[in-house]
Design an enzyme around this catalytic site. Structure first.
Site, PDB file in Angstrom:
ATOM      1  N   GLU A  41      -5.481  -2.615  -0.368  1.00 27.02           N
ATOM      2  CA  GLU A  41      -4.352  -2.239   0.594  1.00 27.02           C
ATOM      3  C   GLU A  41      -4.748  -0.944   1.546  1.00 27.02           C
ATOM      4  OE1 GLU A  41      -0.116  -2.216  -0.779  1.00 27.02           O
ATOM      5  OE2 GLU A  41       0.337  -1.166   1.150  1.00 27.02           O
TER       6      GLU A  41
ATOM      7  N   ASP B  10      -0.160  -1.922  -3.495  1.00 31.12           N
ATOM      8  CA  ASP B  10       0.942  -1.098  -4.197  1.00 31.12           C
ATOM      9  C   ASP B  10       1.929  -2.122  -5.000  1.00 31.12           C
ATOM     10  OD1 ASP B  10       0.053   1.317  -2.847  1.00 31.12           O
ATOM     11  OD2 ASP B  10       1.604   1.233  -1.385  1.00 31.12           O
TER      12      ASP B  10
ATOM     13  N   TYR C 135      -3.506 -10.416  31.098  1.00 34.28           N
ATOM     14  CA  TYR C 135      -3.841  -9.898  32.620  1.00 34.28           C
ATOM     15  C   TYR C 135      -4.875 -10.552  33.414  1.00 34.28           C
ATOM     16  CZ  TYR C 135      -1.434  -5.265  31.470  1.00 34.28           C
ATOM     17  OH  TYR C 135      -0.620  -4.199  31.095  1.00 34.28           O
TER      18      TYR C 135
END
Lengths: 385, 385
Positions: free
Chosen positions: A205, A257, A111
């Protein structure tokens, strides 16, 4: 037999963040451009090429690295002129940021540099997809992180444990912040660690699991620092892990996991990613080890009842492999998973067609993960490479 | 004219978290079930109904509220028996959690209670989509937050500013944690605020903007607390906002992107959501005000060059309305947006077909948002209801 304990190691590198390094490089490059113009030559940049063709796995350092192919960007070339202009604009912006000690996000950088060129209807940048690659080009060209150029990454993740952090004028202990922990900022270049009273860092995690370990007082009992990634590790967290390992000698143990996504999170922390190959030596930590979840855990701890089915079509079925199966097959080809321990886990996942979550350990009891699973595996060195 | 300054107000409620309240309710309900069984009656629960038909907007309190329709769940009814069993299982689990002072995530609560009923092939729960609604039922039935039952929500968000937080044995100032800030935990029921030295709380949608304000020392200069939601506000953050407003008298000002998603984030903080209507009086803060981004900001601050197009098909085009347009039309019907200020902004968005991001303010300069935009709007009271 004495309890085998993970210990803090001797630091391997000393990092000191020096903004003058970046300013000097900007200056040198800009000066060269100016001299070319004065000499009536067509000014150019030499930028290391992106893409798979310029990426390789370096067996010695165990890192994904960038090759030495260069691409030359000229000012007086219709195909290059726009990018050449954009490169100079961003260089000027970075100089301003670093000189003033300010930081901007990628989005702000876009921007801030978007405007219509006077007397034309041409915008300097049409979209952030034009400014992001220029910033990557500068990272490659200068061999610095964009954080060193004061362009900050998205932040995500928090830490908890007995280390003292110095950030500007503030100094605090990351185990004295209640159940919240310290939110890791986008840029960690300026962070210092005056005191470290932990033996290793456990990278976790999910926030839910990190909070479980905090509630069970695992960090205190096991002398560990908890780093919650909250999904894929952000650049700030990866850089923090790298610094804690190389500068402070903390062993890194990763806990995700037991599924292809969790293993990919581990892989990125350990080796870096193909996209950011040129930053591996600052973001990756190849000495990381993996504690779980593994397929063998399912049998060993009797978790058959709390597995979930893999998503997608297996390789031997029509239309397969897709989804989780496809991802596992890809991971089997990663150079750093070319060892029998990882091949075994990946093969078992394919064979059984299941995944197992960290939180499935709650099926035994809430404290099981903190009082049995992790201490047992970590202290016995039952870790994957 | 004297500078109009937002000031801390007189607290409206005093909350003290008492785990015995939950234990007492569990006990009463379980005792009633036991008495029914002893008396040879068919035991049942009366659970407030879910869904739109049992939800209304209460004009007086300005909250989405739950109606008084009940649904009766019997043990001796083939259609109810499974859920009845699950309700008792979760009640027993909550009793254990609260008695032992432990917390579990929704996912852990599922895994912990999943087992095969001895002598059958029937699992108590097949999927988390079975356990989550039971926990919601208990929230409705007892009129407590699941956090009060020690079931924690996903955590996201951080805070920065001159307030002292007490969490367990730890006490620290949330403006002395470097650039990181304090990571808000999933449960904030137990948090206390021994000292508050700010005039109001500014709730910020993106981490990048919150970090911009921290870097510009906005919290110190404007005497404000920054609360970064990092997208849709988590339950922990919404509860924190509610407590800071009602118990500590802090005015709440919300700062999001100028688009239907940002306005929805505001709407959820202000009024609660339809899903969680039964919790509005603990999670929502109807007195919140909105500082931006608005459509009027685009003209006022000359940001035409850094707007983005709305996604989807406008209502007057074939196939429309979809995407952003559809969402804006929905928001125009919200009871709390029935005022000319909000209708004007929503109409302008439809008319111009654009959105404007917080970070687009960087087009003026990095410090513009912290030194001009926010102080000007907030101190002039240029806020939407």
């Amino acid at each position: 037999m004495p309890k085998r304990k993970i210990q803090r190691e001797r630091p391997k590198e000393k990092f000191s963040y020096d903004p003058r390094k970046v300013l000097k490089m900007l200056d040198e490059h800009a000066r060269r451009i100016l001299e070319d113009i004065k000499a009536g030559k067509n000014p150019h940049f030499d930028i290391p090429m992106r893409g798979l063709s310029n990426v390789y796995f370096d067996e010695k350092s165990r890192l994904i690295k960038m090759g030495d192919k260069l691409s030359r960007r000229y000012f007086l070339n219709v195909a290059h002129a726009r990018k050449f202009m954009q490169t100079l604009l961003i260089m000027a912006y970075v100089k301003r940021l670093v000189s003033e000690g300010k930081h901007a996000s990628l989005r702000e950088a876009y921007y801030a540099n978007k405007h219509t060129i006077p007397g034309t209807r041409e915008n300097t940048f049409e979209d952030q997809s034009e400014s992001d690659p220029i910033i990557e080009d500068l990272e490659r060209m200068f061999g610095v992180l964009r954080e060193e150029m004061h362009i900050t990454a998205d932040r995500r993740g928090y830490i908890y444990g007995d280390i003292v952090i110095r950030d500007g004028e503030d100094e605090f202990n990351a185990s004295r912040l209640g159940s919240g922990g310290w939110a890791v900022p986008g840029t960690v270049e300026h962070i210092q660690f005056p005191e470290i009273n932990v033996d290793y860092a456990l990278v976790v995690e999910t926030a839910a699991m990190a909070d479980r370990l905090i509630e069970e007082k695992f960090p205190k009992r096991e002398n560990a620092l908890i780093i919650a990634t909250q999904g894929q590790a952000s650049r700030g967290v990866r850089r923090l892990i790298h610094r804690l390992h190389y500068e402070e000698g903390l062993p890194i143990i990763v806990f995700t996991d037991g599924d292809p996504y969790g293993w990919y999170i581990y892989s990125t922390i350990k080796q870096g990613s193909i996209n950011l190959a040129y930053l591996s030596d600052k973001l990756a930590t190849p000495e990381s080890k993996f504690v779980g979840m593994t397929m063998d855990d399912i049998k060993k701890y009797g978790l058959e009842n709390v597995t979930e089915k893999l998503k997608g079509i297996p390789p031997n079925k029509k239309g397969g492999p897709t989804g989780d199966y496809k991802r596992i097959l890809e991971e089997m080809n990663y150079p750093w998973f070319q060892n029998k321990e990882w091949q075994r886990q990946l093969q078992l996942a394919l064979k059984w067609g299941v995944r197992i979550e960290q939180q499935a350990l709650a099926n035994k009891s809430l404290e099981f993960v903190a009082k049995e699973y992790l201490p047992e595996k970590i202290n016995n060195g039952d870790l994957l490479p």
